[in-house]
Design a protein around this motif. Structure first.
Motif, PDB file in Angstrom:
ATOM      1  N   ASN A  60       0.727  -1.238  -0.055  1.00 10.14           N
ATOM      2  CA  ASN A  60      -0.011   0.154   0.069  1.00 10.14           C
ATOM      3  C   ASN A  60       0.956   1.193   0.030  1.00 10.14           C
ATOM      4  O   ASN A  60       0.542   2.297   0.725  1.00 10.14           O
ATOM      5  CB  ASN A  60      -0.970  -0.040   1.179  1.00 10.14           C
ATOM      6  N   VAL A  61       1.788   1.366  -0.849  1.00 12.42           N
ATOM      7  CA  VAL A  61       2.667   2.393  -0.869  1.00 12.42           C
ATOM      8  C   VAL A  61       2.829   3.019  -2.072  1.00 12.42           C
ATOM      9  O   VAL A  61       2.620   2.339  -3.415  1.00 12.42           O
ATOM     10  CB  VAL A  61       4.295   1.842  -0.582  1.00 12.42           C
ATOM     11  N   VAL A  62       2.822   4.469  -2.278  1.00 10.83           N
ATOM     12  CA  VAL A  62       2.849   5.072  -3.517  1.00 10.83           C
ATOM     13  C   VAL A  62       3.844   6.468  -3.199  1.00 10.83           C
ATOM     14  O   VAL A  62       4.224   6.573  -2.061  1.00 10.83           O
ATOM     15  CB  VAL A  62       1.598   5.926  -3.801  1.00 10.83           C
ATOM     16  N   ALA A  63       4.314   6.823  -4.406  1.00 10.08           N
ATOM     17  CA  ALA A  63       5.168   8.107  -4.350  1.00 10.08           C
ATOM     18  C   ALA A  63       4.604   9.234  -5.111  1.00 10.08           C
ATOM     19  O   ALA A  63       4.000   9.315  -6.253  1.00 10.08           O
ATOM     20  CB  ALA A  63       6.613   7.401  -5.176  1.00 10.08           C
ATOM     21  N   ALA A  64       4.976  10.468  -4.516  1.00  4.74           N
ATOM     22  CA  ALA A  64       4.612  11.628  -5.054  1.00  4.74           C
ATOM     23  C   ALA A  64       5.620  11.899  -6.168  1.00  4.74           C
ATOM     24  O   ALA A  64       7.226  11.440  -6.163  1.00  4.74           O
ATOM     25  CB  ALA A  64       4.412  12.755  -4.232  1.00  4.74           C
ATOM     26  N   LEU A  65       5.184  12.685  -7.446  1.00  5.19           N
ATOM     27  CA  LEU A  65       6.084  12.835  -8.350  1.00  5.19           C
ATOM     28  C   LEU A  65       6.763  14.317  -8.261  1.00  5.19           C
ATOM     29  O   LEU A  65       6.344  15.195  -8.897  1.00  5.19           O
ATOM     30  CB  LEU A  65       5.306  12.783  -9.986  1.00  5.19           C
ATOM     31  N   GLY A  66       7.353  14.586  -7.219  1.00  9.07           N
ATOM     32  CA  GLY A  66       7.705  15.631  -6.608  1.00  9.07           C
ATOM     33  C   GLY A  66       7.438  16.051  -5.276  1.00  9.07           C
ATOM     34  O   GLY A  66       6.500  15.308  -4.798  1.00  9.07           O
ATOM     35  N   THR A  67       7.864  17.008  -4.595  1.00  8.00           N
ATOM     36  CA  THR A  67       7.491  17.085  -3.107  1.00  8.00           C
ATOM     37  C   THR A  67       6.370  18.237  -3.084  1.00  8.00           C
ATOM     38  O   THR A  67       6.025  18.512  -1.906  1.00  8.00           O
ATOM     39  CB  THR A  67       8.746  17.768  -2.434  1.00  8.00           C
ATOM     40  N   ALA A  68       6.034  18.829  -4.019  1.00 11.24           N
ATOM     41  CA  ALA A  68       5.103  19.926  -3.939  1.00 11.24           C
ATOM     42  C   ALA A  68       3.670  19.133  -4.402  1.00 11.24           C
ATOM     43  O   ALA A  68       3.319  18.857  -5.455  1.00 11.24           O
ATOM     44  CB  ALA A  68       5.183  20.856  -5.026  1.00 11.24           C
ATOM     45  N   PHE A  69       2.667  18.940  -3.400  1.00 12.05           N
ATOM     46  CA  PHE A  69       1.508  18.172  -3.490  1.00 12.05           C
ATOM     47  C   PHE A  69       0.424  19.129  -4.295  1.00 12.05           C
ATOM     48  O   PHE A  69       0.705  20.428  -3.800  1.00 12.05           O
ATOM     49  CB  PHE A  69       0.928  17.779  -2.405  1.00 12.05           C
ATOM     50  N   THR A  70      -0.293  18.655  -4.912  1.00 12.49           N
ATOM     51  CA  THR A  70      -1.530  19.613  -5.570  1.00 12.49           C
ATOM     52  C   THR A  70      -2.573  19.078  -5.098  1.00 12.49           C
ATOM     53  O   THR A  70      -2.695  18.181  -4.463  1.00 12.49           O
ATOM     54  CB  THR A  70      -1.300  19.312  -7.236  1.00 12.49           C
ATOM     55  N   GLU A  71      -3.710  19.743  -5.131  1.00 13.81           N
ATOM     56  CA  GLU A  71      -4.911  19.421  -4.669  1.00 13.81           C
ATOM     57  C   GLU A  71      -5.525  18.256  -5.345  1.00 13.81           C
ATOM     58  O   GLU A  71      -6.236  17.398  -4.738  1.00 13.81           O
ATOM     59  CB  GLU A  71      -6.116  20.690  -5.005  1.00 13.81           C
TER      60      GLU A  71
END
Length: 703
Positions: free
Chosen positions: A283-294
Motif C-alpha cells: 500500500n505504498v505510492v510515491a509523489a512525483l515531486g515534493t509539492a503536492f497538488t489538490e
C-alpha cells in the motif's frame, strides 16, 4: 459518464454476484444452497469464525449480518478494490460483454488520441525492458544490483534502460510505424526549436514506467546512470496522457492493499516506493515531486482516509512537509486528513529496510504525527511568546491558517484544539517565566490525569507522584463514576468536535470528582462564552486545576511537570523531532479506551461519548432517588409511593437502555478490532510497545 438503470441491470444480470464474490470468499457448503442462488460465507470485510455473510443471486444483493456491510456488484468492487463507481461499471461491463454508451464525437476523438499515445508508451516500455538485458545495459544492471532489487521486482515494475545513443528509441519506434509527431506528443523525443533533428528525451538512464489507474504506461521516470549527470531524475513532460500534478506513482498496485488495510503510505521517490513494495508493503505510492497538488491530495484520499506521508528528516524534508500542510489544509474534511513521518536524518526507506528489514520502516511509521501536530510545531518553533504582543501574534498566525479550512466542522474542531493548546502553552510559559515549580501553588493538591482510581488509566501524575491506590485525602477517587468522568475529559480533548456538539449536555452532567468538575466547567467556558475572546487575554483567568488535566493530556505524563513542557521560549520541539515528545499525548486515554488504537470511525467514538454521558446521568438519577427515599424515611404516603414507583420504573428503563447500548458498542468494537488489528495501522507497532492493552469500563469488551 452517467449510466442508465437499464444498463446497470443488464450487467448485473449477466454476471452472477456469487461468481464475483467467490473470488474473495469460500462458500460454506452446509448453509449455502446454490440451486436457489443462496450462498453463505465468512465476511470478507471483517474477521469472523462462523459465516454471517449472505449473497442472494436472485436479488443481486449481499449482506453481512455481523458488520452490516451490504450492496450489489458495483458496491462490492468499490468496497473490496477501491475502484470508483465508473471504474467498477467499466470492469464488469467488459467481463459481461456489455457495450457501454459511446461518448460524444469530440470525447471519442480525445479518447482515441490517448489510446494511441498509450500504445506508443507501451512500445517504449518494452524497448527499454529489452535494452536492459542487452549489451550496453551493464551499468543499469549494476545499479539495480546495488539497490538490491530482485528479478521479480524488476519484472513487476517493468524497469528498463534507455541506451546512451541520440536516437535509439526514435529509430525503434519508426521501425514500428510510429511517426515523429506522435513521439513528440507522447513526450518520448524532443524537437529542437532551431530545426535540428529530433532526439530521444531519455538517454543513459534507468527507466521506470509511470502507469495510470488502469495500469497503462503513460509516462516515464528516468534515473541518470552518469555520476555527474543532471538532472538526477527526469520525468516525462506534460502530455495529453500525463499530468504530473494529478498522478501518484504505483496507484494502481497500491489501491487494493490500501483499501484492504485502510491505510496508505506516501514516499518521496519511486525508487523508495519500489523498495518498500519489494519488502512486502503493497500500500505504498510515491509523489512525483515534493509539492503536492489538490488533485494529488484527492487521489490519495481515494486510497485511504488518512494516508501517511513519509519525508526525510533533514531540513529539506521538513520544508517539504510544511509546504504539504499548507496545500492540504483547505481541503480537509470530516474523516479525511494526513499523517506525517520524518525519517532519521540521512536515511531513506531503502536504507532502513536494508539495515533492519520492513520492521525498521514500520517502526518509523508508528511514530506518525497528525497534521495538526506538524502545523502546531511549525508555528510554535518559529515564535517567541515572552510578551503579550508576541503571544497575540502567534495566535493570529494560527487563526489565519485554520481559517483556510473550507469544511466548517473540521475548521471549528481545529480552532478549539488550537485554543486549548495555546492555553496550555501560554500558562506553562507564564509559570516558567515567574520561576514557579509547576507542581506547586494552585496546581498542588489535585489529581493528575494519569491516576485512574484502580481502573487501568495509567498511574501517577506529573505534579506529584504517588503509589497506585495510595490515598491523598480528598484526592482519592471516591466514586464509581470516576473513570467515566476521566474518560469524558480525555475524549473532549482528543476529539474537540465532540465538545462542540455536546457542550450543553456535558455542562449539565454531574461530576463527583472536584478536579474533573472544575476542568469540565472551564472547558465548556472556552467553547462557549470565551469562544470569541483571544486566548492570550483569558488564559490567566482560568482555574489552575484546569491545567492539571490539560497539561498531562497534551504533553504526556513524562513532560507536563517540566517547565516549558508544552513549549516555552521559542517553541515546543522541532518539526521532525517534536513528534517524539508528542507520542505520549493521550497515552492514558488510550490505556482506558484501547479500542481507539484500532482507529474506529467517528460515529462509533461519538456513540461511545454519548453513552458515557448516559451512564453519568443514570447515576445522578439513582442518587436523586436514594436521597429522596432517605428524606422521606418512614413517612411514605400514597402520592409519595406513586412518585417513587414512577421514578424507579424510569430508572429501570434507562438501565436497560444503557446495558443494551453498552452491549452494542462492545460488539461493534469487536468488529473494528478484528477488521483493523493494531499491528495493521501505522501506529500499531508503537502502540504495542508503549502500553499493554488495558481494559476500559466500557470498551474492554470491544477493545
Amino acid at each position: 459518464m452517467r449510466f442508465s438503470p437499464g444498463l446497470l441491470d443488464e450487467i448485473r444480470a449477466r454476471v452472477p454476484l456469487s461468481e464475483l464474490v467467490a473470488r474473495r470468499v469460500s462458500w460454506d457448503r452446509r448453509k449455502s444452497q446454490p440451486a436457489r442462488g443462496d450462498y453463505w460465507a465468512c465476511c470478507p470485510f471483517h474477521q469472523e469464525k462462523s459465516p454471517s455473510f449472505h449473497v442472494d443471486d436472485r436479488r443481486n444483493r449481499y449482506k453481512c449480518f455481523g458488520c452490516g456491510a451490504s450492496g450489489d456488484h458495483f458496491r462490492f468492487l468499490t468496497e473490496t478494490e477501491g475502484l470508483s463507481f465508473p471504474e467498477a461499471v467499466e470492469r464488469l461491463a467488459e467481463q459481461a460483454g456489455v457495450a457501454l454508451p459511446a461518448p460524444d464525437p469530440q470525447a471519442a476523438a480525445r479518447a482515441a488520441e490517448r489510446a494511441s499515445l498509450a500504445e506508443i508508451c507501451e512500445m517504449a516500455a518494452r524497448f527499454f525492458q529489452d535494452a536492459l538485458a542487452m549489451s550496453g545495459g551493464e551499468q543499469a544492471r549494476d545499479y539495480i544490483s546495488r539497490r538490491r532489487l530482485r528479478p521479480e521486482t524488476v519484472r513487476e515494475f517493468r524497469i528498463g534502460f534507455a541506451p546512451n545513443g541520440r536516437d535509439a528509441l526514435k529509430r525503434h519506434l519508426i521501425g514500428k510505424g510510429v511517426d515523429e509527431a506522435s513521439m513528440v506528443e507522447a513526450g518520448l523525443v524532443i524537437r529542437p526549436d532551431d530545426g535540428r533533428p529530433t532526439y530521444d528525451r531519455f538517454r543513459n538512464r534507468l527507466m521506470i514506467p509511470i502507469q495510470d489507474e488502469r495500469g497503462r504506461v503513460i509516462a516515464f521516470g528516468g534515473r541518470t546512470l552518469d555520476p555527474d549527470g543532471q538532472p538526477k531524475y527526469l520525468n516525462s513532460p506534460e502530455t495529453p496522457l500525463f499530468h504530473k500534478g494529478m498522478m501518484v506513482f504505483n496507484f494502481h498496485r497500491a489501491r487494493e492493499p490500501a483499501h484492504r488495510t485502510g491505510q496508505a503510505v506516501v514516499v518521496e521517490g519511486y525508487m523508495d516506493a519500489i523498495a518498500i513494495a519489494q519488502a512486502g508493503m503493497g500500500n505504498v505510492v510515491a509523489a512525483l515531486g515534493t509539492a503536492f497538488t489538490e488533485e494529488q491530495v484527492g487521489r490519495l484520499w481515494r486510497l485511504a482516509p488518512e494516508p501517511v506521508i513519509c519525508f526525510d528528516g533533514d531540513a529539506a524534508g521538513t520544508s517539504a512537509a510544511h509546504r504539504a500542510v499548507d496545500r492540504i489544509l483547505p481541503g480537509l474534511r470530516s474523516g479525511h486528513s494526513f499523517g506525517f513521518v520524518f525519517l532519521p536524518d540521512g536515511k531513506d526507506p531503502d536504507d532502513l529496510i536494508a539495515d533492519g528489514g520492513l520492521a525498521a520502516f514500520t517502526k518509523e511509521l508508528a511514530g506518525s504525527q497528525p497534521l495538526i501536530d506538524v502545523l502546531w510545531s511549525r508555528e510554535v518553533d518559529a515564535a517567541r511568546i515572552d510578551t503579550p504582543e508576541r503571544r497575540a501574534a502567534l495566535e493570529k498566525s494560527l487563526e489565519e491558517l485554520v481559517r483556510t479550512i473550507a469544511d466548517e466542522r473540521v475548521r471549528r474542531g481545529y480552532q478549539l484544539d488550537i485554543r486549548l493548546r495555546l492555553s496550555n502553552l501560554f500558562y506553562q510559559q507564564a509559570r516558567a517565566a515567574r520561576g514557579q515549580n509547576f507542581g506547586q501553588g494552585g496546581a498542588q493538591g489535585g489529581q493528575g490525569f494519569g491516576q485512574g482510581g484502580g481502573q487501568n488509566f495509567g498511574q501517577g501524575n506529573a505534579f506529584q507522584k504517588v503509589p497506585s491506590g495510595q490515598a491523598r485525602g480528598s484526592d482519592l477517587p471516591g466514586s464509581s463514576m470516576f473513570g467515566h468522568e476521566r474518560m469524558l475529559c480525555g475524549l473532549c480533548l482528543k476529539y474537540p468536535e465532540l465538545l462542540e456538539r455536546h457542550v450543553e449536555r456535558l455542562a449539565q452532567a454531574q461530576f463527583g470528582d472536584v478536579l474533573h468538575a472544575r476542568f469540565r466547567d472551564e472547558l465548556c467556558r472556552i467553547a462557549t462564552e470565551l469562544q470569541d475572546v483571544p486566548v492570550s487575554g483569558f488564559f490567566e483567568t482560568l482555574d489552575t486545576r484546569f491545567f492539571q488535566i490539560l497539561s498531562e493530556a497534551l504533553d504526556g505524563p513524562e513532560e507536563a511537570g517540566a517547565p516549558g513542557g508544552g513549549g516555552t521560549g521559542s517553541g515546543a520541539g522541532s518539526g521532525a523531532g517534536g513528534g517524539q515528545r508528542m507520542v505520549a499525548r493521550f497515552h492514558d486515554l488510550l490505556q482506558r479506551l484501547p479500542i481507539l488504537r484500532h482507529e474506529p470511525p467517528a460515529d462509533f467514538i461519538e456513540d461511545l461519548f454519548c453513552h458515557t454521558l448516559d451512564v453519568l446521568e443514570l447515576r445522578a438519577l439513582e442518587q436523586d432517588l436514594e436521597a429522596e427515599l432517605a428524606a422521606l424515611g418512614d413517612g411514605l404516603d400514597e402520592a409519595d409511593w406513586e412518585r417513587i414507583r414512577a421514578h424507579s420504573q424510569d430508572l429501570a428503563r434507562r438501565r436497560e437502555e444503557c446495558a443494551r447500548d453498552e452491549q452494542e458498542i462492545a460488539e461493534r468494537g469487536k468488529v473494528f478490532r478484528s477488521a483493523r488489528p493494531v499491528s495493521s495501522t501505522p501506529a500499531g507497532a508503537a502502540a504495542r510497545a508503549r502500553a499493554a492493552m488495558g481494559q476500559g469500563a466500557i470498551a474492554g469488551a470491544g477493545g
